[in-house]
Design an enzyme around this catalytic site. Structure first.
Site, PDB file in Angstrom:
ATOM      1  N   LEU A 100     -14.060  61.453  17.661  1.00  0.00           N
ATOM      2  CA  LEU A 100     -14.466  60.134  17.180  1.00  0.00           C
ATOM      3  C   LEU A 100     -15.983  60.126  17.053  1.00  0.00           C
ATOM      4  O   LEU A 100     -16.679  60.843  17.787  1.00  0.00           O
ATOM      5  CB  LEU A 100     -14.047  59.038  18.167  1.00  0.00           C
ATOM      6  CG  LEU A 100     -12.544  58.793  18.345  1.00  0.00           C
ATOM      7  CD1 LEU A 100     -12.300  57.711  19.389  1.00  0.00           C
ATOM      8  CD2 LEU A 100     -11.894  58.406  17.019  1.00  0.00           C
ATOM      9  N   ASP A 101     -16.497  59.292  16.159  1.00  0.00           N
ATOM     10  CA  ASP A 101     -17.948  59.163  16.000  1.00  0.00           C
ATOM     11  C   ASP A 101     -18.564  58.538  17.245  1.00  0.00           C
ATOM     12  O   ASP A 101     -17.879  57.843  18.008  1.00  0.00           O
ATOM     13  CB  ASP A 101     -18.273  58.266  14.798  1.00  0.00           C
ATOM     14  CG  ASP A 101     -17.775  58.852  13.491  1.00  0.00           C
ATOM     15  OD1 ASP A 101     -17.603  60.082  13.425  1.00  0.00           O
ATOM     16  OD2 ASP A 101     -17.562  58.069  12.544  1.00  0.00           O
ATOM     17  N   ILE A 102     -19.873  58.697  17.373  1.00  0.00           N
ATOM     18  CA  ILE A 102     -20.588  58.147  18.532  1.00  0.00           C
ATOM     19  C   ILE A 102     -20.415  56.619  18.633  1.00  0.00           C
ATOM     20  O   ILE A 102     -20.346  56.063  19.725  1.00  0.00           O
ATOM     21  CB  ILE A 102     -22.087  58.558  18.476  1.00  0.00           C
ATOM     22  CG1 ILE A 102     -22.801  58.209  19.770  1.00  0.00           C
ATOM     23  CG2 ILE A 102     -22.801  57.960  17.271  1.00  0.00           C
ATOM     24  CD1 ILE A 102     -24.164  58.867  19.934  1.00  0.00           C
TER      25      ILE A 102
END
Ligand code: URA
Length: 244
Positions: A100-102
């Site tokens: 998942l993205d930050i």
């Protein structure tokens, strides 16, 4: 399996420090002190270090509730990683099954079982992922149809696979994807001229984020959750066999 490998796989000891333990006479197999790192350990044998039994290392599977600001990487120089949130031995053996993205929150699966990881992430297996999405502008009425037909993302040659959009509010929806292209949700909404302002993964295949887990908390997967990945992946995409 070789004794030194068995112990280093199962504990925080490196192969080198196992040799030191063996030299010190601290390791026993079925009650007999041993010194040979190459000795073969057979299933059912009991290995102890200083009279403490070494548990056999089975594959490990965890679900984690990823908070904002953490990266899905095993190491990062600038940001904390999801692996930092785990209090487990042998963390270097763990892999993240679908990143998942930050700035995305929600369900992250972590394992040291490479095949299981592949079943979760392989585009051929089409393990469904459900995201709760909030957008800057209201979601336009044609979004659902366009997502179900597939959209051409910037820089891609093929359309996305059919995705399902369930509108919850004017600018909030549940989006179900069958694949996991780089920044896919954000790029799909960008293709519609909209912008994702919050993104949360609720489920992967039949595994749903446990509501008892606060952000940053994790727990082992249940046997049912573990076996659901292979089963649901095999059954969910009839095309997967013909694609090979
Ligand atoms: N799609 C995105 O754009 N970001 C994620 O973190 C996951 C899916």
């Amino acid at each position: 399996m070789r004794l030194d490998r068995f112990i280093s796989n199962t504990t925080d000891h490196s192969r080198k420090s196992v040799k030191a333990l063996l030299r010190q006479g601290l390791v026993r197999v079925d009650g007999t002190t041993v010194s040979d790192p190459a000795l073969k350990v057979r299933p059912g044998q009991t290995v102890t270090i200083a009279d403490e039994t070494v548990a056999p290392a089975g594959p490990r599977y965890f679900m984690l509730h990823k908070p904002l600001g953490y990266v899905c990487a095993t190491r990062d120089n600038r940001h904390p990683t999801v692996i930092d949130l785990l209090d487990e031995p042998n963390k270097d053996k763990l892999q993240i099954a679908g990143r998942l993205d930050i700035d995305t929150t929600g369900l992250v699966l972590i394992t040291d079982d490479g095949q299981w990881n592949h079943a979760v992430t392989s585009p051929r297996r089409a393990c469904h992922k459900v995201y709760r999405v909030e957008t800057a502008d209201n979601i336009s009425p044609d979004t659902s149809v366009r997502f179900s037909r597939g959209v051409l993302l910037d820089g891609e040659r093929q359309r996305t696979r059919p995705a399902t959009l369930e509108l919850l509010y004017a600018n909030e929806a549940l989006l179900t994807l069958q694949e996991g292209k780089y920044h896919q949700v954000k790029r799909m909404f960008a293709a519609m001229g909209n912008r994702v302002t919050a993104l949360h993964r609720e489920s992967v295949g039949a595994i749903t984020l446990d509501p008892d887990l606060e952000e940053g908390e994790y727990r082992p997967l249940t046997p049912c959750e573990i076996s659901s990945v292979t089963l649901s992946a095999e059954h969910s995409n009839p095309l997967s066999k013909t694609e090979n």
